[in-house]
Scaffold this motif. Structure first.
Motif, PDB file in Angstrom:
ATOM      1  N   ALA A 252       0.939  -1.072  -0.105  1.00  0.00           N
ATOM      2  CA  ALA A 252       0.041  -0.056   0.067  1.00  0.00           C
ATOM      3  C   ALA A 252       0.831   1.317  -0.026  1.00  0.00           C
ATOM      4  CB  ALA A 252      -0.840  -0.126   1.129  1.00  0.00           C
ATOM      5  N   VAL A 253       2.001   1.151   0.873  1.00  0.00           N
ATOM      6  CA  VAL A 253       2.819   2.361   0.708  1.00  0.00           C
ATOM      7  C   VAL A 253       3.465   2.507  -0.620  1.00  0.00           C
ATOM      8  CG1 VAL A 253       5.204   3.293   1.677  1.00  0.00           C
ATOM      9  CG2 VAL A 253       3.378   2.076   3.242  1.00  0.00           C
ATOM     10  N   CYS A 254       3.888   1.584  -1.302  1.00  0.00           N
ATOM     11  CA  CYS A 254       4.297   1.695  -2.541  1.00  0.00           C
ATOM     12  C   CYS A 254       3.478   2.175  -3.508  1.00  0.00           C
ATOM     13  CB  CYS A 254       4.916   0.167  -3.209  1.00  0.00           C
ATOM     14  SG  CYS A 254       6.710  -0.453  -2.148  1.00  0.00           S
ATOM     15  N   LEU A 255       2.381   1.541  -3.322  1.00  0.00           N
ATOM     16  CA  LEU A 255       1.134   2.040  -4.252  1.00  0.00           C
ATOM     17  C   LEU A 255       0.953   3.613  -4.242  1.00  0.00           C
ATOM     18  CD1 LEU A 255      -0.950   1.468  -6.388  1.00  0.00           C
ATOM     19  CD2 LEU A 255      -2.461   0.994  -4.342  1.00  0.00           C
ATOM     20  N   VAL A 256       0.922   4.146  -2.942  1.00  0.00           N
ATOM     21  CA  VAL A 256       0.692   5.557  -2.743  1.00  0.00           C
ATOM     22  C   VAL A 256       1.842   6.350  -3.397  1.00  0.00           C
ATOM     23  CG1 VAL A 256       0.709   7.455  -0.877  1.00  0.00           C
ATOM     24  CG2 VAL A 256      -0.485   5.406  -0.649  1.00  0.00           C
TER      25      VAL A 256
END
Length: 267
Positions: A252-256
């Motif tokens: 999720a952090v990478c996607l953001v």
């Protein structure tokens, strides 16, 4: 539309079929529920095969299926025959399709569905093999912290030892999760040789793995707490949330981060 784009689109459509089938799962019982289970697995596995074919081409996708369904199903056959590496268990007869050596064929496809998706998510986080393999392995065990309690609740397989597990899910022996870790590590080591492609993020290519993972990670918790009428299942929720969260949170952090860069570039 190019061939890869067509495969990505078909993959996403099959993800929708799988999710729709899972939504109907709590609403049906008996033989109908078993058929829904098969539909979920077939749709999910086919979605992942099409997604792999769009990314890797046909030859490497065949190798991917061998590394996931082949390794997983072989481990299940050995496991039911010898109790290694998972512990002593057996599948219910004639519930979810034909079997070979007392293991339903559809079980191998479940390893493809989860294994390929979790490998993609881990590859989205990192391309470093020494980190990606254990990361994917942890995610695979996290998935089984949901999967095993639900399928045992449905009576699709039973364990000889029913009080040797983690608090709240004592009916699943800890040896099962250790076995999953060992098999997943072999599977992902093979996938690291088959699939060395860096993840090029587009929504067309990302929707299937991100959709399947998010639905499984968060949707399973909701189903266990609200929709599935078994007082045992809520005990699995903390384990599943944390286990799959090991890769879900960094993903999720990478996607953001990726979306932020795309917005900055588009300005």
């Amino acid at each position: 539309m190019s061939a890869p784009d067509t495969r990505f689109a078909l993959s996403a459509a099959l993800l929708v079929v799988s999710i729709a089938a899972q939504i109907t799962y709590p609403l049906v019982e008996g033989t109908t529920r078993d058929r829904v289970t098969v539909i979920v697995v077939l749709a999910s596995a086919t979605a992942m095969v099409l997604h792999s074919a769009a990314r890797l081409g046909i030859p490497r996708t065949v190798a991917m299926v061998a590394a996931t369904a082949g390794v997983g199903w072989t481990a299940e056959i050995i496991g039911t025959a010898t109790s290694f590496p998972f512990g002593s268990y057996e599948y219910a007869a004639d519930r979810i399709g034909p079997s070979v050596a007392d293991v339903p064929i559809v079980i191998g496809l479940a390893w493809t569905a989860g294994g390929y998706c979790i490998w993609w998510i881990s590859s989205f986080i990192t391309t470093t093999p020494w980190f990606r393999i254990p990361l994917a392995t942890a995610g695979m065990v996290g998935w089984d912290l949901y999967l095993d309690p639900q399928m045992v609740s449905a009576g699709l397989w039973t364990w000889e030892a029913r009080d040797a597990g983690l608090p709240g899910i004592e009916q699943i022996p800890i040896t099962n999760f250790l076995g999953w870790a060992a098999v997943a590590a072999v599977m992902f080591t093979l996938l690291s040789l088959i699939d060395r492609e860096a993840i090029v993020f587009t929504w067309r290519s990302a929707i299937t793995p991100i959709g399947w993972f998010t639905w499984t990670w968060l949707g399973s918790a909701l189903a266990f707490l609200v929709f599935l009428d078994d007082p045992v299942l809520p005990g699995a929720v903390p384990y599943g949330l944390v286990g799959m969260g090991i890769i879900g949170v960094p993903a999720a952090v990478c996607l953001v981060g990726v979306l932020g860069k795309q917005r900055a570039t588009s300005r």
